[in-house]
Design a protein around this motif. Sequence first.
Motif, PDB file in Angstrom:
ATOM      1  N   GLY A 109      -4.127   0.418  -1.540  1.00  0.00           N
ATOM      2  CA  GLY A 109      -3.555  -0.849  -1.376  1.00  0.00           C
ATOM      3  C   GLY A 109      -3.834  -1.778  -2.476  1.00  0.00           C
ATOM      4  O   GLY A 109      -4.659  -1.681  -3.196  1.00  0.00           O
ATOM      5  N   TYR A 110      -2.880  -2.551  -2.763  1.00  0.00           N
ATOM      6  CA  TYR A 110      -2.836  -3.736  -3.680  1.00  0.00           C
ATOM      7  C   TYR A 110      -2.440  -5.124  -2.919  1.00  0.00           C
ATOM      8  O   TYR A 110      -1.896  -5.137  -2.085  1.00  0.00           O
ATOM      9  CB  TYR A 110      -1.946  -3.209  -4.875  1.00  0.00           C
ATOM     10  CG  TYR A 110      -1.903  -1.799  -5.253  1.00  0.00           C
ATOM     11  CD1 TYR A 110      -2.947  -1.810  -6.261  1.00  0.00           C
ATOM     12  CD2 TYR A 110      -1.279  -1.000  -4.505  1.00  0.00           C
ATOM     13  CE1 TYR A 110      -2.830  -0.233  -6.858  1.00  0.00           C
ATOM     14  CE2 TYR A 110      -1.250   0.383  -5.276  1.00  0.00           C
ATOM     15  CZ  TYR A 110      -2.417   0.824  -6.507  1.00  0.00           C
ATOM     16  OH  TYR A 110      -2.566   2.044  -6.901  1.00  0.00           O
ATOM     17  N   GLY A 131       0.683  -1.190  -0.055  1.00  0.00           N
ATOM     18  CA  GLY A 131      -0.088  -0.098  -0.036  1.00  0.00           C
ATOM     19  C   GLY A 131       0.851   1.243  -0.098  1.00  0.00           C
ATOM     20  O   GLY A 131       2.129   1.124   0.253  1.00  0.00           O
ATOM     21  N   ASN A 135      -6.131  -3.832  -6.851  1.00  0.00           N
ATOM     22  CA  ASN A 135      -6.550  -2.888  -5.694  1.00  0.00           C
ATOM     23  C   ASN A 135      -7.222  -3.642  -4.600  1.00  0.00           C
ATOM     24  O   ASN A 135      -8.221  -4.537  -4.981  1.00  0.00           O
ATOM     25  CB  ASN A 135      -7.528  -1.738  -6.285  1.00  0.00           C
ATOM     26  CG  ASN A 135      -6.911  -0.713  -7.158  1.00  0.00           C
ATOM     27  OD1 ASN A 135      -6.447  -0.821  -7.939  1.00  0.00           O
ATOM     28  ND2 ASN A 135      -6.738   0.355  -6.299  1.00  0.00           N
TER      29      ASN A 135
END
Length: 152
Positions: free
Chosen positions: A129-130, A119, A148
């Motif tokens: 965030g990912y 993130g 995401n």
Amino acid sequence: MRPVIALACSTALLGACAAPATPLPSPPGPIADSGNDCAVIAAVAKEHYRFNATDNVPPPLWLDDEGSGWAPRCDWSRFGLDFPATHDPDRPHRPGDRIQWVSFKQPRYDGRGALIETGILHGPLAGMGYECRVHSGFAGWTVGECKNTWIS
């Protein structure tokens, strides 16, 4: 003709005297944490966030151990990166402090490479965030896809 027969017989005899072949080791299971954490983080930092040591220097680094004690020691210069500051989530915020960080959780390895949660926070209410899929290959670790997981 005689030398050809002698050669064939000697080859057969040598083969019979040779030690039995050692079986090849079985292929490894899922990739385990074997020092790859730094390389996985570096791949995401460089490929997804486009950080580098010169014109896109990252915000403070937060290696989010979620209380597990995970604390990799990485030589970022080896990957062409520089994290000039470290984010301490337990330090109380002081007025005037910039609220910025890029976070990485411990990668999870499987048969397809690694998944890592990351993130970035640009300010108090500006971040994303990912979850990134990272693949291991001939050229090292490369980012396949990042989805995401949160937006603020």
